[in-house]
Design a protein around this motif. Structure first.
Motif, PDB file in Angstrom:
ATOM      1  N   ASN A   1       1.767   3.667  -7.244  1.00  0.00           N
ATOM      2  CA  ASN A   1       1.360   3.682  -8.651  1.00  0.00           C
ATOM      3  C   ASN A   1       1.066   5.107  -9.111  1.00  0.00           C
ATOM      4  N   GLU A   2       1.889   6.056  -8.656  1.00  0.00           N
ATOM      5  CA  GLU A   2       1.659   7.477  -8.948  1.00  0.00           C
ATOM      6  C   GLU A   2       2.700   8.043  -9.908  1.00  0.00           C
ATOM      7  N   GLY A   3       3.461   7.155 -10.611  1.00  0.00           N
ATOM      8  CA  GLY A   3       4.527   7.600 -11.512  1.00  0.00           C
ATOM      9  C   GLY A   3       3.989   8.273 -12.762  1.00  0.00           C
ATOM     10  N   PRO A   4       4.891   8.651 -13.676  1.00  0.00           N
ATOM     11  CA  PRO A   4       6.342   8.401 -13.635  1.00  0.00           C
ATOM     12  C   PRO A   4       7.163   9.579 -13.106  1.00  0.00           C
ATOM     13  N   GLU A   5       6.495  10.633 -12.616  1.00  0.00           N
ATOM     14  CA  GLU A   5       7.245  11.839 -12.235  1.00  0.00           C
ATOM     15  C   GLU A   5       8.178  11.565 -11.056  1.00  0.00           C
ATOM     16  N   PRO A   6       9.313  12.270 -10.987  1.00  0.00           N
ATOM     17  CA  PRO A   6      10.206  12.138  -9.830  1.00  0.00           C
ATOM     18  C   PRO A   6       9.477  12.486  -8.534  1.00  0.00           C
ATOM     19  N   MET A   7       9.966  11.951  -7.425  1.00  0.00           N
ATOM     20  CA  MET A   7       9.438  12.230  -6.089  1.00  0.00           C
ATOM     21  C   MET A   7       7.979  11.822  -5.950  1.00  0.00           C
ATOM     22  N   SER A   8       7.605  10.747  -6.638  1.00  0.00           N
ATOM     23  CA  SER A   8       6.224  10.264  -6.551  1.00  0.00           C
ATOM     24  C   SER A   8       6.094   9.006  -5.693  1.00  0.00           C
TER      25      SER A   8
ATOM     26  N   PHE B   1       0.855  -1.183   0.000  1.00  0.00           N
ATOM     27  CA  PHE B   1       0.000   0.000   0.000  1.00  0.00           C
ATOM     28  C   PHE B   1       0.891   1.232   0.000  1.00  0.00           C
ATOM     29  N   ALA B   2       0.349   2.339  -0.468  1.00  0.00           N
ATOM     30  CA  ALA B   2       1.108   3.582  -0.524  1.00  0.00           C
ATOM     31  C   ALA B   2       0.140   4.751  -0.444  1.00  0.00           C
ATOM     32  N   SER B   3       0.546   5.778   0.285  1.00  0.00           N
ATOM     33  CA  SER B   3      -0.244   7.003   0.323  1.00  0.00           C
ATOM     34  C   SER B   3       0.697   8.186   0.141  1.00  0.00           C
ATOM     35  N   ARG B   4       0.136   9.311  -0.259  1.00  0.00           N
ATOM     36  CA  ARG B   4       0.961  10.496  -0.487  1.00  0.00           C
ATOM     37  C   ARG B   4       1.581  10.946   0.835  1.00  0.00           C
ATOM     38  N   PRO B   5       2.910  11.072   0.906  1.00  0.00           N
ATOM     39  CA  PRO B   5       3.544  11.461   2.179  1.00  0.00           C
ATOM     40  C   PRO B   5       3.065  12.829   2.646  1.00  0.00           C
TER      41      PRO B   5
ATOM     42  N   GLU C   1       7.077 -13.146 -22.081  1.00  0.00           N
ATOM     43  CA  GLU C   1       7.761 -13.613 -20.873  1.00  0.00           C
ATOM     44  C   GLU C   1       9.112 -14.243 -21.149  1.00  0.00           C
ATOM     45  N   ASN C   2       9.372 -14.682 -22.385  1.00  0.00           N
ATOM     46  CA  ASN C   2      10.656 -15.315 -22.696  1.00  0.00           C
ATOM     47  C   ASN C   2      11.660 -14.350 -23.332  1.00  0.00           C
ATOM     48  N   ASP C   3      11.264 -13.094 -23.491  1.00  0.00           N
ATOM     49  CA  ASP C   3      12.145 -12.097 -24.105  1.00  0.00           C
ATOM     50  C   ASP C   3      12.290 -10.917 -23.151  1.00  0.00           C
ATOM     51  N   ARG C   4      13.458 -10.801 -22.541  1.00  0.00           N
ATOM     52  CA  ARG C   4      13.666  -9.749 -21.547  1.00  0.00           C
ATOM     53  C   ARG C   4      14.115  -8.432 -22.170  1.00  0.00           C
ATOM     54  N   THR C   5      14.421  -8.437 -23.479  1.00  0.00           N
ATOM     55  CA  THR C   5      14.976  -7.221 -24.092  1.00  0.00           C
ATOM     56  C   THR C   5      13.934  -6.120 -24.225  1.00  0.00           C
ATOM     57  N   ASP C   6      12.646  -6.468 -24.182  1.00  0.00           N
ATOM     58  CA  ASP C   6      11.618  -5.441 -24.336  1.00  0.00           C
ATOM     59  C   ASP C   6      10.913  -5.130 -23.010  1.00  0.00           C
ATOM     60  N   ASP C   7      11.466  -5.629 -21.892  1.00  0.00           N
ATOM     61  CA  ASP C   7      10.902  -5.282 -20.589  1.00  0.00           C
ATOM     62  C   ASP C   7      11.088  -3.789 -20.328  1.00  0.00           C
ATOM     63  N   TYR C   8      10.143  -3.196 -19.621  1.00  0.00           N
ATOM     64  CA  TYR C   8      10.297  -1.771 -19.298  1.00  0.00           C
ATOM     65  C   TYR C   8       9.552  -1.444 -18.006  1.00  0.00           C
ATOM     66  N   ILE C   9       9.931  -0.314 -17.412  1.00  0.00           N
ATOM     67  CA  ILE C   9       9.247   0.163 -16.212  1.00  0.00           C
ATOM     68  C   ILE C   9       8.038   0.969 -16.664  1.00  0.00           C
ATOM     69  N   PRO C  10       6.822   0.522 -16.357  1.00  0.00           N
ATOM     70  CA  PRO C  10       5.630   1.232 -16.827  1.00  0.00           C
ATOM     71  C   PRO C  10       5.469   2.588 -16.137  1.00  0.00           C
ATOM     72  N   ASP C  11       4.762   3.484 -16.820  1.00  0.00           N
ATOM     73  CA  ASP C  11       4.626   4.853 -16.324  1.00  0.00           C
ATOM     74  C   ASP C  11       4.000   4.923 -14.941  1.00  0.00           C
ATOM     75  N   PHE C  12       3.148   3.956 -14.587  1.00  0.00           N
ATOM     76  CA  PHE C  12       2.464   4.064 -13.298  1.00  0.00           C
ATOM     77  C   PHE C  12       3.407   3.872 -12.115  1.00  0.00           C
ATOM     78  N   SER C  13       4.523   3.174 -12.314  1.00  0.00           N
ATOM     79  CA  SER C  13       5.402   2.847 -11.187  1.00  0.00           C
ATOM     80  C   SER C  13       6.055   4.120 -10.639  1.00  0.00           C
ATOM     81  N   SER C  14       5.850   4.378  -9.349  1.00  0.00           N
ATOM     82  CA  SER C  14       6.339   5.623  -8.748  1.00  0.00           C
ATOM     83  C   SER C  14       7.859   5.700  -8.770  1.00  0.00           C
TER      84      SER C  14
END
Length: 238
Positions: free
Chosen positions: A119-126, A86-90, A148-161
């Motif tokens: 899940n408040e990304g992608p901006e810094p300090m989120s 869980f996460a809340s705005r500090p 799932e068998n190809d790691r070269t196209d993995d990425y951090i989605p925008d929602f991830s803080s």
């Protein structure tokens, strides 16, 4: 609030986290094929502590009391890992936050803690609280991009803080898979009722978020402690 029987998960979120980190077999419909995989740490004993209600809301006192219970009962149930999906705005400096103060005591007592970045990304300090606490291990999400068998196209989605925290700490320290994670929710739970389209034919439920990533890493922490129970929190985090 209405009376709730002990152990009931009206939301479904906590059940999904638990099924990600420690499931030895799938609870599916009788006619469904059994999945060929298991939760991350199938040998882990699960101690479920309820502090959050059906809508995902909790008061600070609910959370502090839940953490206090974990600290008080850590030897009775051999509690070594605590997952906080869980996460809340500090609202305060991390050291003034009442939940973070409780978690610092839990960490000092020897309980390893994983927390979702939020899940408040992608901006810094989120990054949310308690993921802004420097001691514990904060987990962001990465997606396999449905390959799932190809790691070269993995990425951090925008929602991830994203970090850093206002106090200048680099968070999250780690990312783990958090995209389209299959797990289990009670059929009567709010999530199952609100999002029937996320229910698979196997009876499993698909969710995405840093919550799932944090549960996954909590399972990994349990596996490492299974190999080396003598590790301190700092050694395990490192």
């Amino acid at each position: 609030g209405r009376m709730v029987s002990q152990g009931t998960d009206e939301s479904g979120h906590g059940t999904h986290m638990t099924s990600v980190l420690g499931r030895s077999s799938a609870v599916t419909r009788p006619d469904a094929p059994q999945p060929s995989y298991r939760g991350i740490a199938p040998d882990a004993s699960v101690v479920a502590v309820k502090a959050i209600g059906e809508t995902g809301q909790a008061g600070f006192l609910d959370l502090v009391r839940g953490i206090q219970w974990v600290v008080d009962n850590r030897e009775r149930y051999n509690i070594r890992v605590l997952n906080l999906s869980f996460a809340s705005r500090p609202r305060w400096y991390y050291w003034d936050d009442p939940v973070n103060q409780a978690l610092m005591q839990a960490w000092r007592a020897g309980i390893f803690i994983t927390a979702a970045a939020g899940n408040e990304g992608p901006e810094p300090m989120s990054v949310g609280s308690p993921g802004n606490l420097p001691y514990l291990l904060t987990v962001g999400a990465v997606t396999d991009n449905w390959t799932e068998n190809d790691r070269t196209d993995d990425y951090i989605p925008d929602f991830s803080s994203s970090g850093p925290t206002p106090a200048g700490h680099i968070k999250p320290e780690i990312v783990a898979y958090g995209g389209h994670i299959a797990g289990i929710v009670p059929p009567s739970s709010a999530l199952a009722r609100q999002f029937p389209e996320y229910l698979l034919s196997t009876g499993e439920f698909v969710m995405t978020g840093s919550s799932q990533a944090s549960a996954l890493v909590a399972g990994l922490a349990a596996l490492v402690l299974q190999l080396d129970p003598e590790l301190t929190n700092d050694e395990l985090k490192c």
